[in-house]
Design a protein around this motif. Structure first.
Motif, short mmCIF file in Angstrom:
data_model
loop_
_atom_site.label_atom_id
_atom_site.label_comp_id
_atom_site.label_asym_id
_atom_site.label_seq_id
_atom_site.Cartn_x
_atom_site.Cartn_y
_atom_site.Cartn_z
N GLU A 281 0.83 -1.23 0.00
CA GLU A 281 0.00 0.00 0.00
C GLU A 281 0.86 1.27 0.00
OE1 GLU A 281 -3.12 -0.43 -0.53
OE2 GLU A 281 -3.03 -2.60 -0.19
N PHE A 282 1.86 1.27 -0.84
CA PHE A 282 2.87 2.33 -0.79
C PHE A 282 2.47 3.58 -1.59
CE2 PHE A 282 7.09 4.03 -2.23
CZ PHE A 282 7.67 4.24 -0.98
N THR A 283 1.57 3.41 -2.58
CA THR A 283 1.31 4.54 -3.50
C THR A 283 -0.14 5.01 -3.48
OG1 THR A 283 0.69 3.10 -5.35
CG2 THR A 283 3.04 3.64 -5.13
N PHE A 284 -0.31 6.25 -3.94
CA PHE A 284 -1.65 6.72 -4.29
C PHE A 284 -1.94 6.23 -5.71
CE2 PHE A 284 -0.43 10.23 -1.28
CZ PHE A 284 -1.42 9.96 -0.33
N ASN A 285 -3.22 6.08 -6.00
CA ASN A 285 -3.56 5.60 -7.35
C ASN A 285 -3.50 6.75 -8.36
OD1 ASN A 285 -4.80 4.62 -9.71
ND2 ASN A 285 -5.74 2.99 -8.50
N PRO A 286 -2.60 6.65 -9.33
CA PRO A 286 -2.39 7.76 -10.26
C PRO A 286 -3.39 7.77 -11.42
CG PRO A 286 -0.88 5.98 -10.78
CD PRO A 286 -1.69 5.52 -9.61
N ALA A 287 -4.29 6.76 -11.43
CA ALA A 287 -5.18 6.67 -12.59
C ALA A 287 -6.64 6.88 -12.19
CB ALA A 287 -5.01 5.31 -13.25
N ASN A 288 -6.83 7.33 -10.96
CA ASN A 288 -8.20 7.49 -10.47
C ASN A 288 -8.44 9.00 -10.28
OD1 ASN A 288 -10.54 7.55 -9.02
ND2 ASN A 288 -9.85 6.16 -7.39
N ASP A 289 -9.41 9.55 -11.01
CA ASP A 289 -9.67 10.99 -10.88
C ASP A 289 -9.98 11.39 -9.44
OD1 ASP A 289 -9.08 11.90 -13.37
OD2 ASP A 289 -11.09 11.50 -14.16
N GLN A 323 4.78 -1.57 -7.90
CA GLN A 323 4.64 -2.80 -8.69
C GLN A 323 3.17 -3.13 -8.98
OE1 GLN A 323 6.93 -2.13 -6.63
NE2 GLN A 323 8.85 -2.72 -7.62
N HIS A 324 2.31 -2.76 -8.04
CA HIS A 324 0.89 -3.07 -8.25
C HIS A 324 0.33 -2.34 -9.47
CE1 HIS A 324 -3.20 -4.23 -7.30
NE2 HIS A 324 -3.55 -2.97 -7.50
N TRP A 325 0.97 -1.24 -9.85
CA TRP A 325 0.48 -0.47 -11.00
C TRP A 325 0.45 -1.33 -12.28
CZ3 TRP A 325 3.15 5.09 -10.75
CH2 TRP A 325 2.75 5.72 -9.56
N HIS A 326 1.35 -2.32 -12.35
CA HIS A 326 1.37 -3.21 -13.52
C HIS A 326 0.07 -3.99 -13.64
CE1 HIS A 326 5.49 -2.61 -14.72
NE2 HIS A 326 5.92 -2.83 -13.50
N LYS A 327 -0.58 -4.21 -12.49
CA LYS A 327 -1.77 -5.06 -12.48
C LYS A 327 -3.06 -4.26 -12.35
CE LYS A 327 0.08 -7.49 -9.09
NZ LYS A 327 0.21 -8.29 -7.92
N ASP A 328 -2.94 -3.04 -11.87
CA ASP A 328 -4.13 -2.25 -11.55
C ASP A 328 -4.90 -1.91 -12.83
OD1 ASP A 328 -5.23 -0.35 -9.15
OD2 ASP A 328 -5.40 0.64 -11.11
N VAL A 329 -6.19 -2.25 -12.84
CA VAL A 329 -6.95 -2.04 -14.09
C VAL A 329 -7.01 -0.57 -14.49
CG1 VAL A 329 -8.46 -4.06 -14.31
CG2 VAL A 329 -9.03 -2.28 -12.67
N TYR A 330 -7.17 0.31 -13.50
CA TYR A 330 -7.24 1.75 -13.82
C TYR A 330 -5.91 2.22 -14.44
CZ TYR A 330 -11.40 2.09 -10.88
OH TYR A 330 -12.64 1.93 -10.34
N VAL A 331 -4.83 1.82 -13.80
CA VAL A 331 -3.51 2.26 -14.29
C VAL A 331 -3.26 1.70 -15.69
CG1 VAL A 331 -1.02 2.26 -13.88
CG2 VAL A 331 -2.59 2.44 -11.95
N GLN A 332 -3.60 0.44 -15.88
CA GLN A 332 -3.34 -0.16 -17.20
C GLN A 332 -4.18 0.50 -18.28
OE1 GLN A 332 -0.75 -1.90 -18.12
NE2 GLN A 332 -0.15 -1.58 -15.99
N LYS A 333 -5.42 0.89 -17.92
CA LYS A 333 -6.28 1.59 -18.88
C LYS A 333 -5.63 2.94 -19.25
CE LYS A 333 -11.10 3.03 -19.28
NZ LYS A 333 -11.43 4.23 -18.50
N LEU A 334 -5.14 3.63 -18.23
CA LEU A 334 -4.48 4.93 -18.47
C LEU A 334 -3.26 4.76 -19.37
CD1 LEU A 334 -4.32 8.02 -17.43
CD2 LEU A 334 -2.59 7.16 -15.87
#
Ligand code: TNX
Length: 555
Positions: A281-289, A323-334
């Protein structure tokens, strides 16, 4: 006639050794002032400071400095000085602006019956009175009387950024300790307090719109994940900012993002971008408005509390836990939508959006040197170069035209131990931070980089507190290295002289002893040892990268 002449000659000849002797005596009077002023000369006379002395001010400018001087002299010597409009003799005269002085420069002119502080602005008066206070605190007080050696001082700072950073996420020290640090910063003419208020173990600043940030995110620290919530209320923050401003110190908050966000994510998991195995849980989600709205709301409240109009948004070490960004659906969509090549581009996208928020609030953007490769607006961004092993990042920062503050891990991270034998604190590839290395910074190679003269704002020491859990230990890491930091930030390199500084330092150690500080004595390393306070290394949570196996074995 001839006889008379030769008589005179003989008398002179006889007097010569006496003159030489007395000159040698005067020469032995060493100025105790740290940081060393640009020019300082002993006047071979003394000013008697006592309850009969007064402070004279005739103009509004200089008034604040005069009150500060009055309070500090009373606090440290017991001498009470009246503030008067007119006084004739035995006065400290805080005089109105002087035309020949500019900016923060000041003069302190002392004689047997008058001390004059001259400056062009309020801050200059403050700096001049601080020099006088250093002289006062280095003079014995006998029956509320001081025999002050007189000096003529003409002085101005080398850098406008003379900073100190305290990490209160890993361990929380509280208002009184912070005020105490601000007092010492003022004593050494340091003027920027960078306050690291959020990170993995704890979120330490009240945000009214999101109370769980402190009520939940404030729980725990690096040594004890279940420690009751500790944080600053907004009223506390205002009090600290005011206290600092009275000492001409600007407070710069750091709200670390998009990494080092673990504590915030404990409180509001809906904005988490996940982490890695080592840093969950290290990051904020960069792909969520919604994340941007949330962080903007937070920064709006922060902006109101800090008049510096500067917010440090961290931006360090995102790769530790993205690392979770590789799997996160929002991030991958972005990533697909924008055609980003890698996660670094996602990081830059995040930074640009946060920069928009800051610029709309007319704030400057401050960040660690990971942002050098980003497209943050050059004019509005200050880069903090911390990776001493990556000098190219510093070069790039200067080449691109970023304002830059120097705070390389070696030698400006005060969580590194200062003696080879010490083990509570960091050592990096055998490197540690002895006081001499702080004193000798910045080195010439750095100062010769293209644009260095124009863009280097100054220097800063950072005290990270994974290994610092008690007030005493904090003092041990800070004192006396704070004095070397101050001299490196203030004094022109050509006026620096390590052995002369050591002489002055000894006098300051006596002040620490008098004040009951738990300091490290570089002249007598065994005097106070580093094993102190209730929390010992064995009780601390296993470190991330700071405790090497070797160090653990040494325990
Ligand atoms: C690196 S410096 C960090 C901090 C640690 C520090 C320990 C920087 C921007 N990040 O999170 O506390 O090392 O020395």
């Amino acid at each position: 006639m001839k006889n008379l002449k030769s008589n005179k000659f003989v008398v002179r000849l006889l007097m010569l050794p006496m003159l030489m002797f007395s000159h040698a005596l005067w020469a032995q009077v060493q100025s105790p002032v740290i940081p060393k002023p640009q020019e300082i000369a002993f006047k071979q006379t003394y000013f008697n400071l006592s309850n009969g002395s007064a402070i004279q001010i005739r103009h509004v400018v200089g008034q604040k400095a005069a009150y500060y001087l009055q309070t500090e002299i009373l606090k440290h010597t017991g001498v009470t000085l009246e503030i008067k409009k007119n006084a004739v003799t035995n006065i400290i005269y805080v005089q109105a602006s002087s035309k020949e002085l500019k900016g923060n420069s000041y003069q302190l002119l002392m004689s047997a019956n008058q001390i004059t502080v001259k400056a062009a602005d309020e801050e200059g008066f403050f700096l001049g009175t601080v020099t006088l206070l250093q002289l006062v605190r280095n003079t014995p007080v006998i029956d509320q009387k001081l025999k002050l050696a007189c000096w003529d001082v003409s002085d101005k700072p080398l850098y406008g950024w003379r900073g100190f950073m305290l990490d209160e996420s890993r361990h929380f020290f509280g208002k009184e300790k912070v005020k105490d640090i601000l007092d010492w910063m003022a004593f050494y003419k340091l003027n920027k307090f960078h306050w690291h208020l959020t990170d993995q173990p704890g979120w330490r600043i009240e945000i009214r719109k999101y109370p769980r940030l402190t009520l939940v995110g404030g729980i725990g620290n690096y040594s004890d994940p279940l420690a009751p919530a500790q944080y600053y209320t907004q009223e506390d923050i205002k009090e600290i900012v005011r206290y600092a401003a009275e000492r001409y110190i600007e407070v710069i908050p750091e709200i670390d993002m998009p990494g080092h966000a673990t504590a915030a994510n404990m409180a509001y998991p809906q904005f988490s971008g996940g982490g890695s195995e080592k840093y969950p849980e290290f990051t904020f989600n960069p792909a969520n408005d919604a994340t941007y709205q949330y962080l903007t709301d937070i920064l709006k409240e922060v902006n109101v509390l800090f008049p510096s109009q500067k917010i440090h948004i961290g931006a360090d070490e995102v790769h530790f836990g993205n690392q979770h960004w590789h799997k996160d659906v929002y991030v991958q969509k972005l990533v697909k939508e924008k055609g980003f090549k890698d996660l670094k581009e996602v990081e830059h996208y995040f930074l640009n959006r946060m920069a928009d928020t800051l610029l709309k609030m007319d704030n400057e953007i401050l960040a660690w040197d990971e942002v050098v490769g980003s497209s943050l607006p050059i004019e509005k961004t200050t880069v903090f170069w911390w990776r001493h092993d990556k000098k190219d990042e510093l070069k790039k920062s200067l080449e691109k035209g970023f304002k830059t503050v120097l705070c390389p891990r070696l030698p400006l991270y005060f969580d590194f131990v200062q003696n080879e034998k010490h083990s509570i604190g960091r050592k990096w590839a055998g490197g540690y931070v002895p006081i001499e290395s702080v004193y000798n910074f910045p080195t010439e190679d750095i100062l010769n980089y293209p644009n260095a003269g124009k863009l280097i704002q100054g220097i800063q020491a950072n005290l990270w507190t994974e290994a610092v859990s008690t007030e005493q230990h904090l003092e041990y890491m800070l004192f006396p290295r704070i004095t070397a930091l101050a001299e490196s930030a203030w004094t022109q390199p050509q006026h620096k002289d390590y052995s002369d500084y050591q002489g002055r330092l000894k006098k300051h150690l006596s002040i620490y002893a008098k004040e009951g500080l738990y300091y490290y004595d570089p002249f007598n390393p065994e005097k106070y040892n580093e094993f102190l306070g209730p929390v010992q290394r064995s009780q601390m949570m296993p470190g991330t990268d700071e405790l090497t196996k070797q160090e653990m074995n040494n325990k």
